[in-house]
Scaffold this motif. Structure first.
Motif, PDB file in Angstrom:
ATOM      1  N   TYR A   1       1.296   7.578  -7.819  1.00 44.71           N
ATOM      2  CA  TYR A   1       2.608   7.955  -6.984  1.00 44.71           C
ATOM      3  C   TYR A   1       2.258   7.690  -5.593  1.00 44.71           C
ATOM      4  CZ  TYR A   1       6.711  10.629  -5.714  1.00 44.71           C
ATOM      5  OH  TYR A   1       7.883  11.143  -5.145  1.00 44.71           O
ATOM      6  N   ALA A   2       1.394   8.164  -5.120  1.00 47.59           N
ATOM      7  CA  ALA A   2       1.011   8.130  -3.605  1.00 47.59           C
ATOM      8  C   ALA A   2       1.097   6.521  -3.070  1.00 47.59           C
ATOM      9  CB  ALA A   2      -0.329   8.597  -3.269  1.00 47.59           C
ATOM     10  N   ILE A   3       0.543   5.677  -4.001  1.00 49.78           N
ATOM     11  CA  ILE A   3       0.579   4.189  -3.522  1.00 49.78           C
ATOM     12  C   ILE A   3       1.954   3.643  -3.843  1.00 49.78           C
ATOM     13  CG2 ILE A   3      -0.805   1.869  -4.007  1.00 49.78           C
ATOM     14  CD1 ILE A   3      -3.386   3.324  -4.713  1.00 49.78           C
ATOM     15  N   PHE A   4       2.171   3.669  -5.164  1.00 48.83           N
ATOM     16  CA  PHE A   4       3.439   2.908  -5.637  1.00 48.83           C
ATOM     17  C   PHE A   4       4.687   3.543  -5.337  1.00 48.83           C
ATOM     18  CE2 PHE A   4      -0.358   1.411  -8.110  1.00 48.83           C
ATOM     19  CZ  PHE A   4      -0.172  -0.076  -7.973  1.00 48.83           C
ATOM     20  N   VAL A   5       4.825   4.710  -5.008  1.00 47.26           N
ATOM     21  CA  VAL A   5       6.002   5.208  -4.452  1.00 47.26           C
ATOM     22  C   VAL A   5       5.995   5.733  -3.045  1.00 47.26           C
ATOM     23  CG1 VAL A   5       7.666   7.207  -5.026  1.00 47.26           C
ATOM     24  CG2 VAL A   5       6.526   6.325  -7.166  1.00 47.26           C
ATOM     25  N   ILE A   6       5.281   6.556  -2.661  1.00 48.15           N
ATOM     26  CA  ILE A   6       5.357   6.868  -1.181  1.00 48.15           C
ATOM     27  C   ILE A   6       4.712   5.799  -0.318  1.00 48.15           C
ATOM     28  CG2 ILE A   6       4.448   8.274   0.596  1.00 48.15           C
ATOM     29  CD1 ILE A   6       4.109  10.327  -1.345  1.00 48.15           C
ATOM     30  N   GLU A   7       3.823   4.914  -0.268  1.00 50.87           N
ATOM     31  CA  GLU A   7       3.340   4.049   0.540  1.00 50.87           C
ATOM     32  C   GLU A   7       4.580   2.794   0.310  1.00 50.87           C
ATOM     33  OE1 GLU A   7       0.128   3.697   2.635  1.00 50.87           O
ATOM     34  OE2 GLU A   7       0.884   5.862   2.351  1.00 50.87           O
ATOM     35  N   GLU A   8       4.751   2.598  -0.904  1.00 50.31           N
ATOM     36  CA  GLU A   8       5.487   1.416  -1.111  1.00 50.31           C
ATOM     37  C   GLU A   8       7.059   1.557  -0.394  1.00 50.31           C
ATOM     38  OE1 GLU A   8       4.943  -0.969  -3.769  1.00 50.31           O
ATOM     39  OE2 GLU A   8       6.763  -1.685  -3.024  1.00 50.31           O
ATOM     40  N   LYS A   9       7.497   2.838  -0.401  1.00 46.24           N
ATOM     41  CA  LYS A   9       8.987   3.179   0.366  1.00 46.24           C
ATOM     42  C   LYS A   9       8.871   2.919   1.587  1.00 46.24           C
ATOM     43  CE  LYS A   9      11.589   7.488   0.491  1.00 46.24           C
ATOM     44  NZ  LYS A   9      11.326   8.733   0.089  1.00 46.24           N
ATOM     45  N   TYR A  10       7.470   2.966   2.261  1.00 45.69           N
ATOM     46  CA  TYR A  10       7.687   2.901   3.734  1.00 45.69           C
ATOM     47  C   TYR A  10       6.823   1.292   4.046  1.00 45.69           C
ATOM     48  CZ  TYR A  10       8.984   7.547   3.804  1.00 45.69           C
ATOM     49  OH  TYR A  10       9.861   8.749   3.901  1.00 45.69           O
ATOM     50  N   GLY A  11       7.032   0.711   3.016  1.00 49.42           N
ATOM     51  CA  GLY A  11       6.400  -0.717   3.396  1.00 49.42           C
ATOM     52  C   GLY A  11       5.064  -1.106   3.434  1.00 49.42           C
ATOM     53  N   PHE A  12       4.099  -0.027   3.137  1.00 52.52           N
ATOM     54  CA  PHE A  12       2.767  -0.343   3.200  1.00 52.52           C
ATOM     55  C   PHE A  12       2.208  -0.674   2.173  1.00 52.52           C
ATOM     56  CE2 PHE A  12       3.079   3.519   6.254  1.00 52.52           C
ATOM     57  CZ  PHE A  12       3.028   2.964   7.370  1.00 52.52           C
ATOM     58  N   ASN A  13       2.608  -0.545   1.079  1.00 50.67           N
ATOM     59  CA  ASN A  13       1.650  -0.897  -0.187  1.00 50.67           C
ATOM     60  C   ASN A  13       1.844  -2.357  -0.471  1.00 50.67           C
ATOM     61  OD1 ASN A  13       0.505  -0.702  -2.552  1.00 50.67           O
ATOM     62  ND2 ASN A  13       2.380  -0.952  -3.459  1.00 50.67           N
ATOM     63  N   LYS A  14       0.695  -2.821  -0.560  1.00 48.62           N
ATOM     64  CA  LYS A  14       0.655  -4.445  -1.099  1.00 48.62           C
ATOM     65  C   LYS A  14      -0.052  -4.422  -2.558  1.00 48.62           C
ATOM     66  CE  LYS A  14       2.478  -6.466   2.753  1.00 48.62           C
ATOM     67  NZ  LYS A  14       3.518  -5.507   2.856  1.00 48.62           N
ATOM     68  N   THR A  15      -0.772  -3.235  -2.770  1.00 50.65           N
ATOM     69  CA  THR A  15      -1.607  -3.347  -3.992  1.00 50.65           C
ATOM     70  C   THR A  15      -0.622  -3.533  -5.286  1.00 50.65           C
ATOM     71  OG1 THR A  15      -2.981  -1.538  -2.945  1.00 50.65           O
ATOM     72  CG2 THR A  15      -3.180  -2.077  -5.369  1.00 50.65           C
ATOM     73  N   THR A  16      -1.156  -4.269  -6.226  1.00 48.25           N
ATOM     74  CA  THR A  16      -0.406  -4.846  -7.275  1.00 48.25           C
ATOM     75  C   THR A  16      -1.181  -4.030  -8.434  1.00 48.25           C
ATOM     76  OG1 THR A  16      -2.275  -6.487  -8.002  1.00 48.25           O
ATOM     77  CG2 THR A  16      -0.087  -7.271  -6.917  1.00 48.25           C
ATOM     78  N   ILE A  17      -0.745  -3.873  -9.724  1.00 46.30           N
ATOM     79  CA  ILE A  17      -0.902  -2.910 -10.783  1.00 46.30           C
ATOM     80  C   ILE A  17      -2.527  -3.466 -11.133  1.00 46.30           C
ATOM     81  CG2 ILE A  17      -0.737  -2.128 -12.967  1.00 46.30           C
ATOM     82  CD1 ILE A  17       2.245  -2.313 -12.429  1.00 46.30           C
ATOM     83  N   GLN A  18      -2.427  -4.787 -11.127  1.00 46.23           N
ATOM     84  CA  GLN A  18      -3.915  -5.478 -11.359  1.00 46.23           C
ATOM     85  C   GLN A  18      -5.245  -4.865 -10.602  1.00 46.23           C
ATOM     86  OE1 GLN A  18      -1.003  -6.978 -11.648  1.00 46.23           O
ATOM     87  NE2 GLN A  18      -1.030  -9.000 -12.705  1.00 46.23           N
ATOM     88  N   THR A  19      -4.567  -5.154  -9.366  1.00 46.42           N
ATOM     89  CA  THR A  19      -5.813  -4.536  -8.435  1.00 46.42           C
ATOM     90  C   THR A  19      -6.284  -3.331  -8.287  1.00 46.42           C
ATOM     91  OG1 THR A  19      -4.699  -6.158  -6.827  1.00 46.42           O
ATOM     92  CG2 THR A  19      -6.296  -4.456  -5.744  1.00 46.42           C
ATOM     93  N   PHE A  20      -5.005  -2.417  -8.685  1.00 46.22           N
ATOM     94  CA  PHE A  20      -5.212  -0.663  -8.763  1.00 46.22           C
ATOM     95  C   PHE A  20      -6.365  -0.793  -9.923  1.00 46.22           C
ATOM     96  CE2 PHE A  20      -4.205   3.085 -10.780  1.00 46.22           C
ATOM     97  CZ  PHE A  20      -4.033   3.965  -9.613  1.00 46.22           C
ATOM     98  N   ILE A  21      -5.951  -1.352 -11.041  1.00 44.97           N
ATOM     99  CA  ILE A  21      -6.645  -0.935 -12.187  1.00 44.97           C
ATOM    100  C   ILE A  21      -8.223  -1.766 -12.099  1.00 44.97           C
ATOM    101  CG2 ILE A  21      -6.995  -1.590 -14.490  1.00 44.97           C
ATOM    102  CD1 ILE A  21      -3.877  -1.773 -14.863  1.00 44.97           C
ATOM    103  N   SER A  22      -8.117  -2.921 -11.519  1.00 39.84           N
ATOM    104  CA  SER A  22      -9.511  -3.332 -11.347  1.00 39.84           C
ATOM    105  C   SER A  22     -10.413  -2.749 -10.334  1.00 39.84           C
ATOM    106  CB  SER A  22      -9.679  -4.961 -10.999  1.00 39.84           C
ATOM    107  OG  SER A  22      -9.378  -5.150  -9.654  1.00 39.84           O
TER     108      SER A  22
END
Ligand SMILES: [Zn+2]
Length: 410
Positions: A122-143
């Motif tokens: 949630y912190a990465i894919f919702v909050i950081e995403e909402k403010y335009g910070f997130n660049k992590t993909t699901i693959q990167t998150f899992i790996s």
């Protein structure tokens, strides 16, 4: 001391430290102001500033929820003897104490990671995403998760096995030997961080020839900095937030610049950021922080050596007999007020060092360029401009932006 009294002390420490942290977070949230300070007015538009306030508010609220949940969970584990229960459950299957401890900590870590995973998500894919910070993909998150697990299992597992081995075979003097091992490991991690650990998670490419490289090399030469290599790291793979650092001990320093930092700053600003980092080296902050952390490790281990053989610690956590891994958990909580105090001094020292590194950059390169770089970094990361002084005192390793700008003025 009786197991009941030990458990009571452990509970009091957990509750007080939780309440204390929440109170600090709360006053920090309340300290937020709506106006933009004149020093950085031209870097912000009103809309972006509102966005930064909303970002901090959302982060704080989210952290109130996650800390409450994890507090309740660990409190439950303590009150109902959850740690001892897991130990009793696993014990019949493992004769060897080292294997038992490895499986025990493995279970706890995996369980707690699985429980917190939705929140990390949630912190990465919702909050950081909402403010335009997130660049992590699901693959990167899992790996990243998998690599983290493997690395943790190898390094953590090896250290834990060695610790228990030394405790069992050397007795109360184990702390000296394990301290020496830990000091060596910290040294090696410092030396090979950029060449061995970082490439596991990121791509590092040597900085191409050009204006920036020449400017950095000229500066390194001027201040006699033993520069070995300059790398660009693909920080943009995970986040839009920027950073720079150097690593290496002795006469071979590698500088690492995030691609996100290069994108947004002028050559002068980038060199001034490096000048700050070089300042840490020149003012001997790095060697001192290494020595202090070694001293801390020895101190922690010494105190541990006084507690690790006490059966009542294990029983306090619900165990049926003495177990080193249970005692390690009890020790971790009992020692936390002391580590809180040493951490406080480390943060104070760190903030002092940041001012000194800023001053070094000002003397040897350009204070204005650094000021502008700091403004941009702060604006881009939507950092808090008005943290509460008490919050800064306890938590900040770097002085707040406005104080640093103030010190950089002529
Ligand atoms: Zn610094």
């Amino acid at each position: 001391m009786k197991p009941e009294s030990i458990l009571l002390i452990i509970l009091i420490i957990s509750i007080v430290s939780y309440l204390f942290d929440q109170a600090l977070d709360f006053i920090n949230l309340k300290a937020m102001k709506k106006d933009i300070p004149a020093e950085i007015e031209s870097f912000y538009n009103k809309e972006n500033y509102q966005k930064s306030l909303a970002y901090q508010r959302e982060q704080s609220k989210f952290s109130f929820i996650t800390s409450a949940l994890s507090f309740l969970l660990s409190l439950g584990m303590l009150i109902f003897g959850g740690f001892g229960y897991i130990d009793t459950l696993l014990r019949p299957f493992f004769q060897n104490e080292i294997t038992l401890a490895l499986v025990f900590f493995g279970c706890i870590m995996i369980a707690s990671d699985l429980l917190t995973m939705p929140f990390q998500w949630y912190a990465i894919f919702v909050i950081e995403e909402k403010y335009g910070f997130n660049k992590t993909t699901i693959q990167t998150f899992i790996s990243d998760k998998l690599k983290g697990y493997i690395l943790g299992a190898v390094i953590g597992g090896a250290l834990l096995s060695l610790l228990i081995f030394l405790i069992n075979y050397i007795g109360p003097d184990f702390w000296i030997w394990f301290g020496l091992v830990a000091a060596t490991v910290i040294l090696f991690v410092n030396m090979f961080y950029t060449s061995l650990l970082l490439p596991l998670f990121n791509k590092l490419t040597p900085l191409a020839d050009g204006e920036l490289k020449t400017a950095i090399e000229t500066f390194a030469q001027k201040v006699d900095f033993p520069l070995d290599n300059i790398f660009v790291m693909n920080g943009s793979k995970r986040s839009a937030k920027a950073n720079a650092f150097f690593s290496g001990i002795g006469r071979k320093k590698k500088i690492v610049l995030y691609d996100t930092l290069i994108d947004k700053h002028t050559t002068d600003e980038l060199v001034s950021v490096l000048a700050h980092e070089v300042g840490h080296f020149k003012k001997k902050h790095i060697i001192w922080s290494y020595l202090i952390s070694i001293a801390q490790v020895f101190f922690v281990l010494f105190v541990l050596s006084k507690m690790v053989f006490n059966e009542n610690l294990s029983i306090a956590l619900g165990g049926s007999q003495q177990a080193i891994h249970l005692n390690l958990i009890a020790f971790g909580i009992l020692f936390s007020p002391i580590s809180g105090i040493t951490g406080l001094f480390m943060s104070m020292l760190s903030r002092k060092n940041e001012f000194e590194a800023d001053a070094f950059a000002k003397e040897t390169f350009d204070g204005n360029a650094l000021s502008n770089a700091l403004r941009k970094l702060s604006v881009d990361s939507l950092s808090n401009l008005y943290p509460h002084p008490l919050y800064v005192f306890f938590h900040y390793s770097h002085p707040p932006l406005l104080q640093r700008l103030d010190a950089l003025k002529d």
